[in-house]
Design a protein around this motif. Structure first.
Motif, PDB file in Angstrom:
ATOM      1  N   ASP A 192       0.883  -1.169   0.000  1.00 42.07           N
ATOM      2  CA  ASP A 192       0.000   0.000   0.000  1.00 42.07           C
ATOM      3  C   ASP A 192       0.922   1.221   0.000  1.00 42.07           C
ATOM      4  O   ASP A 192       2.084   1.130   0.391  1.00 42.07           O
ATOM      5  CB  ASP A 192      -0.866  -0.068   1.268  1.00 42.07           C
ATOM      6  CG  ASP A 192      -1.652   1.196   1.493  1.00 42.07           C
ATOM      7  OD1 ASP A 192      -2.190   1.730   0.510  1.00 42.07           O
ATOM      8  OD2 ASP A 192      -1.721   1.645   2.660  1.00 42.07           O
ATOM      9  N   ASP A 206       0.011   5.137   0.804  1.00 41.07           N
ATOM     10  CA  ASP A 206      -0.154   6.142   1.864  1.00 41.07           C
ATOM     11  C   ASP A 206      -0.181   5.488   3.243  1.00 41.07           C
ATOM     12  O   ASP A 206      -0.992   4.617   3.517  1.00 41.07           O
ATOM     13  CB  ASP A 206      -1.439   6.947   1.624  1.00 41.07           C
ATOM     14  CG  ASP A 206      -1.388   7.713   0.303  1.00 41.07           C
ATOM     15  OD1 ASP A 206      -0.273   8.057  -0.140  1.00 41.07           O
ATOM     16  OD2 ASP A 206      -2.448   7.945  -0.286  1.00 41.07           O
ATOM     17  N   ASP A 228      -2.179  -0.508   5.894  1.00 35.99           N
ATOM     18  CA  ASP A 228      -2.466   0.075   7.208  1.00 35.99           C
ATOM     19  C   ASP A 228      -3.960   0.298   7.428  1.00 35.99           C
ATOM     20  O   ASP A 228      -4.351   1.083   8.286  1.00 35.99           O
ATOM     21  CB  ASP A 228      -1.700   1.408   7.377  1.00 35.99           C
ATOM     22  CG  ASP A 228      -2.164   2.473   6.411  1.00 35.99           C
ATOM     23  OD1 ASP A 228      -2.842   2.146   5.413  1.00 35.99           O
ATOM     24  OD2 ASP A 228      -1.850   3.661   6.648  1.00 35.99           O
ATOM     25  N   ASP A 246      -7.045  -3.065   3.234  1.00 33.70           N
ATOM     26  CA  ASP A 246      -5.840  -3.673   2.635  1.00 33.70           C
ATOM     27  C   ASP A 246      -5.852  -5.191   2.768  1.00 33.70           C
ATOM     28  O   ASP A 246      -4.978  -5.869   2.223  1.00 33.70           O
ATOM     29  CB  ASP A 246      -4.569  -3.085   3.262  1.00 33.70           C
ATOM     30  CG  ASP A 246      -4.334  -1.652   2.824  1.00 33.70           C
ATOM     31  OD1 ASP A 246      -4.462  -1.378   1.614  1.00 33.70           O
ATOM     32  OD2 ASP A 246      -4.059  -0.793   3.682  1.00 33.70           O
TER      33      ASP A 246
END
Ligand SMILES: [Mg+2]
Length: 291
Positions: free
Chosen positions: A116, A118, A241, A245
């Motif tokens: 991922d 960000d 996070d 995800d």
């Protein structure tokens, strides 16, 4: 071995080739209409049969293959369910399991490290689109380099609904990624591929308002990425996070960093970046032992 009825919709399909591949996993009977336990094939494709075989135990699965469609009015690829469906009619409850449809014959044997963006690669201050070296977490550079040294492809998968919301453009996202890759490159770290999902189910104008299979937790970006880097889902690792995800894909492992978002599930959570990096590192090394 499971009995499968193979129904080929198109006369141009290579029946012998497909039947021989499938026969490694199923007892095949070629049929001329859809019946129970029918695998319907309507276009030529390459599929990770090994992955499919790993899913077929006693579970009742409906495989839906992703297919790209292009429309010159849209600025980004869109994917729809299409291609092949395996329908097990012996039970009343169905599960859906999207599978990538590869455009050409490739060898699928490498697990992939999915990251991922960000909150994992850069600070997540909310709809980030302006690049600066200062927001990039340095610890992930070593992780990426380790994957590189083990020949494990690295793929970034990032929901970018800020595009749908009109906060920035796809060009802004691409510019961010060009700078990010150049920065990584200056440390000798290489990201093999990046997938973005600019769509949102409810937000934005018509061009971007789309219930996309690419948007996590849907697995479209992962499946598309796997095809791009000749990877297999089995033993691949997703690092993120957010609950979203945890993508809807069997065979993939997940590690999540807590603290940025609420987590419903306490499984596979790391509470610090150091712990996260160590666990990824250990996972990658174990993959080497498995191969
Ligand atoms: Mg994130």
């Amino acid at each position: 071995m499971i009995d499968i009825n193979l129904f080929l919709k198109s006369a141009t399909l290579n029946k012998e080739d497909l039947a021989s591949k499938l026969s490694a996993f199923f007892n095949i009977t070629v049929v001329d209409k859809v019946t129970n336990n029918t695998l319907v094939v309507d276009s030529d494709c390459f599929v990770d049969w090994e992955y499919i075989a790993s899913l077929i135990s006693n579970e009742n699965l409906n495989f839906v293959f992703l297919e790209e469609f292009s429309d010159r009015n849209f600025k980004r690829d869109k994917y729809v369910d299409s291609g092949i469906k395996f329908i097990n009619n012996t039970e009343s409850v169905f599960k859906t399991c999207p599978i990538a449809k590869y455009s050409s014959e490739i060898k699928c044997n490498r697990p992939v490290l999915f990251l991922d963006r960000d909150g994992i690669l850069n600070e997540d201050t909310g709809y980030v689109y302006k690049y600066s070296d200062s927001i990039i977490f340095k610890d992930m550079i070593e992780v990426i380099k380790q994957a590189n040294s083990l020949s494990i492809p690295v793929v970034i998968v990032t929901n970018q609904a800020g595009v749908a919301r009109g906060m920035y453009t796809v060009e802004d996202v691409d510019n961010f990624h060009t700078k990010l890759l150049a920065y990584y490159s200056s440390f000798g770290a290489k990201v093999d591929h990046i997938e973005i999902c600019p769509f949102h189910k409810e937000k934005g104008n018509e061009e971007w308002r789309f219930d996309s299979l690419l948007r996590k937790p849907n697995p479209g970006m992962h499946l598309k990425g796997l095809a791009k880097v000749s990877g297999t889902i089995l033993n691949s690792l997703m690092v993120g996070d957010k609950e979203s995800d945890r993508v809807n894909l069997k065979g993939i492992s997940t590690l999540l960093l807590s603290g940025n978002y609420d987590m419903k599930n306490s499984q596979d959570i790391c509470s610090t970046r150091q712990e996260l990096c160590e666990k990824i590192s250990k996972y990658l090394n174990n993959l080497l032992d498995l191969s």
